[in-house]
Design a protein around this motif. Sequence first.
Motif, short mmCIF file in Angstrom:
data_model
loop_
_atom_site.label_atom_id
_atom_site.label_comp_id
_atom_site.label_asym_id
_atom_site.label_seq_id
_atom_site.Cartn_x
_atom_site.Cartn_y
_atom_site.Cartn_z
N THR A 47 35.50 44.19 46.76
CA THR A 47 36.11 42.98 47.35
C THR A 47 35.05 41.89 47.50
O THR A 47 33.85 42.14 47.33
CB THR A 47 36.72 43.30 48.73
OG1 THR A 47 35.74 43.97 49.52
CG2 THR A 47 37.96 44.16 48.63
N GLY A 48 35.52 40.72 47.83
CA GLY A 48 34.61 39.59 48.05
C GLY A 48 35.41 38.31 47.99
O GLY A 48 36.46 38.27 47.35
N ASP A 49 34.92 37.29 48.69
CA ASP A 49 35.62 36.01 48.68
C ASP A 49 35.68 35.45 47.25
O ASP A 49 34.87 35.83 46.41
CB ASP A 49 34.89 35.01 49.59
CG ASP A 49 35.16 35.30 51.05
OD1 ASP A 49 36.32 35.63 51.39
OD2 ASP A 49 34.22 35.20 51.86
N ALA A 50 36.62 34.55 47.05
CA ALA A 50 36.77 33.92 45.73
C ALA A 50 35.45 33.28 45.32
O ALA A 50 34.80 32.62 46.13
CB ALA A 50 37.86 32.87 45.81
N GLY A 51 35.05 33.52 44.10
CA GLY A 51 33.85 32.89 43.56
C GLY A 51 32.54 33.58 43.87
O GLY A 51 31.48 33.09 43.51
N THR A 52 32.59 34.74 44.51
CA THR A 52 31.33 35.43 44.85
C THR A 52 30.75 36.21 43.67
O THR A 52 29.62 36.68 43.74
CB THR A 52 31.50 36.39 46.05
OG1 THR A 52 32.70 37.13 45.90
CG2 THR A 52 31.50 35.66 47.37
N GLY A 53 31.53 36.38 42.61
CA GLY A 53 30.97 37.03 41.42
C GLY A 53 31.52 38.40 41.10
O GLY A 53 30.89 39.18 40.38
N LYS A 54 32.72 38.71 41.58
CA LYS A 54 33.31 40.04 41.34
C LYS A 54 33.63 40.24 39.86
O LYS A 54 33.20 41.23 39.25
CB LYS A 54 34.61 40.21 42.16
CG LYS A 54 34.43 40.01 43.65
CD LYS A 54 35.74 40.17 44.40
CE LYS A 54 36.80 39.13 44.07
NZ LYS A 54 36.46 37.75 44.49
N SER A 55 34.37 39.30 39.30
CA SER A 55 34.76 39.46 37.89
C SER A 55 33.53 39.44 36.99
O SER A 55 33.49 40.12 35.97
CB SER A 55 35.74 38.36 37.48
OG SER A 55 36.88 38.39 38.32
N THR A 56 32.54 38.67 37.41
CA THR A 56 31.30 38.62 36.63
C THR A 56 30.60 39.98 36.64
O THR A 56 30.15 40.47 35.61
CB THR A 56 30.37 37.53 37.20
OG1 THR A 56 31.07 36.29 37.18
CG2 THR A 56 29.08 37.41 36.42
N ALA A 57 30.54 40.60 37.81
CA ALA A 57 29.89 41.92 37.92
C ALA A 57 30.64 42.95 37.07
O ALA A 57 30.02 43.81 36.43
CB ALA A 57 29.84 42.36 39.38
N VAL A 58 31.95 42.83 37.05
CA VAL A 58 32.77 43.74 36.26
C VAL A 58 32.50 43.54 34.76
O VAL A 58 32.45 44.48 33.98
CB VAL A 58 34.27 43.50 36.59
CG1 VAL A 58 35.17 44.10 35.54
CG2 VAL A 58 34.60 44.07 37.97
N ARG A 59 32.32 42.28 34.40
CA ARG A 59 32.03 41.93 33.00
C ARG A 59 30.70 42.58 32.57
O ARG A 59 30.58 43.10 31.46
CB ARG A 59 31.92 40.41 32.90
CG ARG A 59 31.91 39.84 31.53
CD ARG A 59 32.50 38.42 31.51
NE ARG A 59 31.77 37.43 32.29
CZ ARG A 59 30.81 36.64 31.80
NH1 ARG A 59 30.45 36.73 30.53
NH2 ARG A 59 30.21 35.75 32.56
N VAL A 60 29.73 42.58 33.46
CA VAL A 60 28.45 43.20 33.14
C VAL A 60 28.63 44.71 32.98
O VAL A 60 28.13 45.31 32.02
CB VAL A 60 27.41 42.93 34.27
CG1 VAL A 60 26.09 43.61 33.94
CG2 VAL A 60 27.21 41.45 34.45
N LEU A 61 29.39 45.30 33.87
CA LEU A 61 29.64 46.75 33.79
C LEU A 61 30.27 47.09 32.43
O LEU A 61 29.83 48.02 31.76
CB LEU A 61 30.57 47.17 34.93
CG LEU A 61 30.94 48.64 34.95
CD1 LEU A 61 29.77 49.46 35.53
CD2 LEU A 61 32.20 48.91 35.77
N ALA A 62 31.27 46.31 32.05
CA ALA A 62 31.97 46.57 30.78
C ALA A 62 31.00 46.56 29.61
O ALA A 62 31.08 47.39 28.72
CB ALA A 62 33.05 45.52 30.57
N GLU A 63 30.08 45.63 29.65
CA GLU A 63 29.13 45.52 28.54
C GLU A 63 28.14 46.66 28.50
O GLU A 63 27.59 46.97 27.46
CB GLU A 63 28.37 44.20 28.62
CG GLU A 63 29.18 43.08 28.03
CD GLU A 63 28.37 41.83 27.77
OE1 GLU A 63 27.12 41.90 27.82
OE2 GLU A 63 29.00 40.79 27.54
N GLN A 64 27.90 47.25 29.66
CA GLN A 64 26.88 48.30 29.72
C GLN A 64 27.45 49.69 29.44
O GLN A 64 26.69 50.62 29.23
CB GLN A 64 26.24 48.33 31.11
CG GLN A 64 25.70 47.00 31.55
CD GLN A 64 24.21 46.88 31.35
OE1 GLN A 64 23.49 47.85 31.54
NE2 GLN A 64 23.75 45.72 30.94
N LEU A 65 28.77 49.82 29.48
CA LEU A 65 29.34 51.15 29.30
C LEU A 65 29.20 51.61 27.84
O LEU A 65 29.58 50.89 26.93
CB LEU A 65 30.83 51.16 29.69
CG LEU A 65 31.16 51.03 31.17
CD1 LEU A 65 32.66 51.08 31.37
CD2 LEU A 65 30.47 52.11 31.99
#
Length: 263
Positions: A47-65
């Motif tokens: 979780t996290g407020d809008a714009g804190t970087g959640k989707s971005t962190a998920v994008r990084v995870l996807a690239e590293q898998l």
Amino acid sequence: MIDFFGMKGVPFTREIATHQLFDSSSHQEAFARMEYAVKNRMFCLLTGDAGTGKSTAVRVLAEQLDPIQYRYLYICDSGLTPKLFYREVLQCFGIKPAFRATDAKRQYQALMLDIYENEKKTPVIILDEAHHFTESMLQELRFILNFKGDSMSPLALIIVGQPSLRNQLKVKHLEAIEQRIQMRYQMVALTESETTSYIQYQLKAVEAPHEMFSEEAFQAIYQYSKGIPRKVNTFCSSSLMDARLQGKKIVEKSNVDRVMNEM
Ligand SMILES: Nc1ncnc2c1ncn2[C@@H]1O[C@H](COP(=O)(O)OP(=O)(O)O)[C@@H](O)[C@H]1O
Ligand SMILES: [Mg+2]
């Protein structure tokens, strides 16, 4: 492209490449926890407020898998329903969904087990914007995670949403789902010094020719954005533009103030 202070690209954009991301402490922790959850096939809540970087962190995870070990699916649909969920998973993993929802559910269960037991891979499913989910969608998470008489889960599931999602899950009849969460993390905004580093880092990535913000401008940006990356981006882009229109070489506090007033 217009000349923007002689930079070699546009800073503070949404399309920032993952290798150029800023490694804030919250970003690092979100990533580390999700990575652990994925490795151990857990149910994770980010979780996290809008714009804190959640989707971005998920994008990084996807690239590293590693595709040899994982099969990854990211769904960002605020109107997700159980029926749409099963359809989406089946289709993305190459199976034609049955017309009836109960059949599609059975197909989903068989597919997850097949990927895990026969393909020897872990399915990783990420559901973004989950704070918009209806109660019936949240209830369905139980079945999405229930395999072999609830003795195991072949997949890692990460649900991502704004902090209100935590409260949504706390209500009585969703207790069974709340209890299943094995890993959770709430992303936070950048600190003041991180905000300054974030801005400098972004400018360095586009080879900005010199310091672009005055000390007071940095302070104002932090004060107005509260360190939320998306807001920092907006303030930086707009105040750079404002300074440029005024023929200035550097962003002053007055530029940031004007941007704030126009918002
Ligand atoms: N670690 C980071 N490094 C650089 N930019 C970031 C980072 N995290 C977030 N951003 C910027 O902030 C914006 C908002 O992030 P996002 O992941 O979409 O937030 P959320 O999903 O929490 O609403 C992104 O478009 C990106 O430009
Ligand atoms: Mg998001």
